[in-house]
Design a protein around this motif. Structure first.
Motif, PDB file in Angstrom:
ATOM      1  N   ARG A 104     -28.950   7.653 -43.522  1.00 21.47           N
ATOM      2  CA  ARG A 104     -27.820   8.027 -44.372  1.00 21.47           C
ATOM      3  C   ARG A 104     -27.442   6.916 -45.343  1.00 21.47           C
ATOM      4  NH1 ARG A 104     -27.862  12.510 -45.144  1.00 21.47           N
ATOM      5  NH2 ARG A 104     -25.775  12.484 -45.994  1.00 21.47           N
ATOM      6  N   LYS A 105     -27.085   7.319 -46.559  1.00 20.40           N
ATOM      7  CA  LYS A 105     -26.566   6.402 -47.571  1.00 20.40           C
ATOM      8  C   LYS A 105     -25.293   7.049 -48.101  1.00 20.40           C
ATOM      9  CE  LYS A 105     -28.101   6.320 -51.728  1.00 20.40           C
ATOM     10  NZ  LYS A 105     -28.953   6.252 -52.896  1.00 20.40           N
ATOM     11  N   GLY A 106     -24.169   6.595 -47.600  1.00 19.19           N
ATOM     12  CA  GLY A 106     -22.910   7.206 -48.022  1.00 19.19           C
ATOM     13  C   GLY A 106     -22.717   8.570 -47.380  1.00 19.19           C
ATOM     14  N   LEU A 107     -21.817   9.354 -47.945  1.00 18.95           N
ATOM     15  CA  LEU A 107     -21.471  10.654 -47.390  1.00 18.95           C
ATOM     16  C   LEU A 107     -22.547  11.708 -47.585  1.00 18.95           C
ATOM     17  CD1 LEU A 107     -18.761  10.362 -46.124  1.00 18.95           C
ATOM     18  CD2 LEU A 107     -17.792  11.798 -47.895  1.00 18.95           C
ATOM     19  N   LEU A 108     -23.156  11.744 -48.752  1.00 16.61           N
ATOM     20  CA  LEU A 108     -24.057  12.841 -49.075  1.00 16.61           C
ATOM     21  C   LEU A 108     -25.499  12.435 -49.318  1.00 16.61           C
ATOM     22  CD1 LEU A 108     -21.670  14.682 -51.538  1.00 16.61           C
ATOM     23  CD2 LEU A 108     -22.079  15.209 -49.134  1.00 16.61           C
ATOM     24  N   GLY A 109     -25.792  11.147 -49.383  1.00 14.65           N
ATOM     25  CA  GLY A 109     -27.130  10.719 -49.750  1.00 14.65           C
ATOM     26  C   GLY A 109     -27.954  10.183 -48.599  1.00 14.65           C
ATOM     27  N   ASP A 110     -29.194   9.824 -48.919  1.00 18.00           N
ATOM     28  CA  ASP A 110     -30.071   9.138 -47.976  1.00 18.00           C
ATOM     29  C   ASP A 110     -30.851   8.086 -48.759  1.00 18.00           C
ATOM     30  OD1 ASP A 110     -32.695  10.215 -48.917  1.00 18.00           O
ATOM     31  OD2 ASP A 110     -31.923  12.112 -48.172  1.00 18.00           O
ATOM     32  N   TRP A 111     -31.659   7.293 -48.041  1.00 18.97           N
ATOM     33  CA  TRP A 111     -32.355   6.167 -48.672  1.00 18.97           C
ATOM     34  C   TRP A 111     -33.748   6.513 -49.192  1.00 18.97           C
ATOM     35  CZ3 TRP A 111     -30.549   1.754 -50.479  1.00 18.97           C
ATOM     36  CH2 TRP A 111     -29.266   1.383 -50.107  1.00 18.97           C
ATOM     37  N   ASP A 112     -34.193   7.749 -49.070  1.00 15.72           N
ATOM     38  CA  ASP A 112     -35.503   8.128 -49.596  1.00 15.72           C
ATOM     39  C   ASP A 112     -35.497   8.026 -51.120  1.00 15.72           C
ATOM     40  OD1 ASP A 112     -38.165   9.085 -49.392  1.00 15.72           O
ATOM     41  OD2 ASP A 112     -37.479  11.085 -49.963  1.00 15.72           O
ATOM     42  N   ASP A 113     -36.476   7.335 -51.662  1.00 15.36           N
ATOM     43  CA  ASP A 113     -36.604   7.151 -53.112  1.00 15.36           C
ATOM     44  C   ASP A 113     -35.339   6.552 -53.730  1.00 15.36           C
ATOM     45  OD1 ASP A 113     -39.142   8.230 -52.917  1.00 15.36           O
ATOM     46  OD2 ASP A 113     -38.518  10.230 -53.527  1.00 15.36           O
ATOM     47  N   SER A 114     -34.678   5.639 -53.001  1.00 17.03           N
ATOM     48  CA  SER A 114     -33.407   5.072 -53.471  1.00 17.03           C
ATOM     49  C   SER A 114     -33.376   3.553 -53.518  1.00 17.03           C
ATOM     50  CB  SER A 114     -32.259   5.544 -52.570  1.00 17.03           C
ATOM     51  OG  SER A 114     -32.034   6.910 -52.734  1.00 17.03           O
ATOM     52  N   ILE A 115     -34.455   2.885 -53.149  1.00 18.23           N
ATOM     53  CA  ILE A 115     -34.441   1.417 -53.108  1.00 18.23           C
ATOM     54  C   ILE A 115     -34.845   0.859 -54.469  1.00 18.23           C
ATOM     55  CG2 ILE A 115     -35.478  -0.629 -52.064  1.00 18.23           C
ATOM     56  CD1 ILE A 115     -35.758   1.023 -49.465  1.00 18.23           C
ATOM     57  N   SER A 116     -33.955   0.022 -55.032  1.00 15.72           N
ATOM     58  CA  SER A 116     -34.214  -0.593 -56.341  1.00 15.72           C
ATOM     59  C   SER A 116     -34.272  -2.113 -56.300  1.00 15.72           C
ATOM     60  CB  SER A 116     -33.133  -0.157 -57.330  1.00 15.72           C
ATOM     61  OG  SER A 116     -33.214   1.226 -57.569  1.00 15.72           O
ATOM     62  N   ALA A 117     -33.880  -2.696 -55.154  1.00 19.68           N
ATOM     63  CA  ALA A 117     -33.904  -4.159 -54.989  1.00 19.68           C
ATOM     64  C   ALA A 117     -33.968  -4.443 -53.490  1.00 19.68           C
ATOM     65  CB  ALA A 117     -32.650  -4.782 -55.590  1.00 19.68           C
ATOM     66  N   PHE A 118     -34.524  -5.619 -53.125  1.00 19.15           N
ATOM     67  CA  PHE A 118     -34.527  -6.001 -51.716  1.00 19.15           C
ATOM     68  C   PHE A 118     -34.665  -7.514 -51.557  1.00 19.15           C
ATOM     69  CE2 PHE A 118     -39.084  -5.220 -52.460  1.00 19.15           C
ATOM     70  CZ  PHE A 118     -39.656  -6.352 -51.902  1.00 19.15           C
ATOM     71  N   TYR A 119     -34.311  -7.954 -50.360  1.00 20.38           N
ATOM     72  CA  TYR A 119     -34.503  -9.342 -49.935  1.00 20.38           C
ATOM     73  C   TYR A 119     -34.968  -9.285 -48.481  1.00 20.38           C
ATOM     74  CZ  TYR A 119     -33.520 -14.078 -48.363  1.00 20.38           C
ATOM     75  OH  TYR A 119     -33.639 -15.332 -47.822  1.00 20.38           O
ATOM     76  N   CYS A 120     -36.005 -10.039 -48.148  1.00 23.15           N
ATOM     77  CA  CYS A 120     -36.534 -10.022 -46.784  1.00 23.15           C
ATOM     78  C   CYS A 120     -36.587 -11.451 -46.245  1.00 23.15           C
ATOM     79  CB  CYS A 120     -37.925  -9.397 -46.762  1.00 23.15           C
ATOM     80  SG  CYS A 120     -38.378  -8.707 -45.163  1.00 23.15           S
ATOM     81  N   LYS A 121     -35.990 -11.653 -45.067  1.00 24.84           N
ATOM     82  CA  LYS A 121     -35.983 -12.983 -44.459  1.00 24.84           C
ATOM     83  C   LYS A 121     -36.377 -12.888 -42.990  1.00 24.84           C
ATOM     84  CE  LYS A 121     -31.154 -12.903 -43.053  1.00 24.84           C
ATOM     85  NZ  LYS A 121     -29.854 -13.537 -43.101  1.00 24.84           N
ATOM     86  N   CYS A 122     -36.941 -13.964 -42.499  1.00 23.56           N
ATOM     87  CA  CYS A 122     -37.348 -14.053 -41.096  1.00 23.56           C
ATOM     88  C   CYS A 122     -36.787 -15.347 -40.503  1.00 23.56           C
ATOM     89  CB  CYS A 122     -38.864 -14.061 -40.961  1.00 23.56           C
ATOM     90  SG  CYS A 122     -39.664 -12.575 -41.595  1.00 23.56           S
ATOM     91  N   SER A 123     -36.519 -15.318 -39.203  1.00 20.70           N
ATOM     92  CA  SER A 123     -36.019 -16.531 -38.538  1.00 20.70           C
ATOM     93  C   SER A 123     -37.103 -17.151 -37.685  1.00 20.70           C
ATOM     94  CB  SER A 123     -34.815 -16.200 -37.679  1.00 20.70           C
ATOM     95  OG  SER A 123     -35.128 -15.222 -36.717  1.00 20.70           O
TER      96      SER A 123
END
Length: 123
Positions: A104-123
């Motif tokens: 789920r992304k908000g009330l009515l949406g989802d994350w499919d085809d919705s990613i426009s930026a990211f950051y990935c970190k590992c410890s």
């Protein structure tokens, strides 16, 4: 960032198995294709993401087209719905997300085809 690949098997890798072609640990792998069948969700184009990758602006051919993802153990992938790290945000910890349409992304949406930026970190 490593060259993109194509996953012919379509089966999502185990989070602990995320490595680049040289055997170096990856933070995550992002996939364009999804499927109604979990064992076929990681097909199509693959974007390997090394630890520490910061992508506030995804290239046009990756923007708003990601459908599944795998995050390595002890890593965290933060995504944004708009370029420049704007809009809705979501953090994914280690594991497989077969279909972003089920997240789920908000009330009515989802994350499919919705990613426009990211950051990935590992410890």
């Amino acid at each position: 960032m490593e060259k993109l690949r194509h996953n012919a098997s379509k089966e999502c890798p185990a989070p602990a198995d995320l490595k680049d072609i040289n055997g170096t640990k990856l933070c995550a792998q992002l996939y364009v294709d999804a499927s109604p069948y979990y064992d076929q969700c990681c097909g199509g184009r693959v974007l390997p993401v090394p630890p520490g990758t910061d992508m506030p602006y995804l290239p046009r051919d990756w923007n708003d087209c990601l459908s599944s993802l795998v995050v390595a153990p002890r890593c965290e992938l933060t995504v944004w719905s708009r370029r420049g790290k704007e809009g809705a945000t979501k953090r994914f910890s280690a594991g497989v997300v077969y279909r972003l349409q089920e997240v789920r992304k908000g009330l009515l949406g989802d994350w499919d085809d919705s990613i426009s930026a990211f950051y990935c970190k590992c410890s």
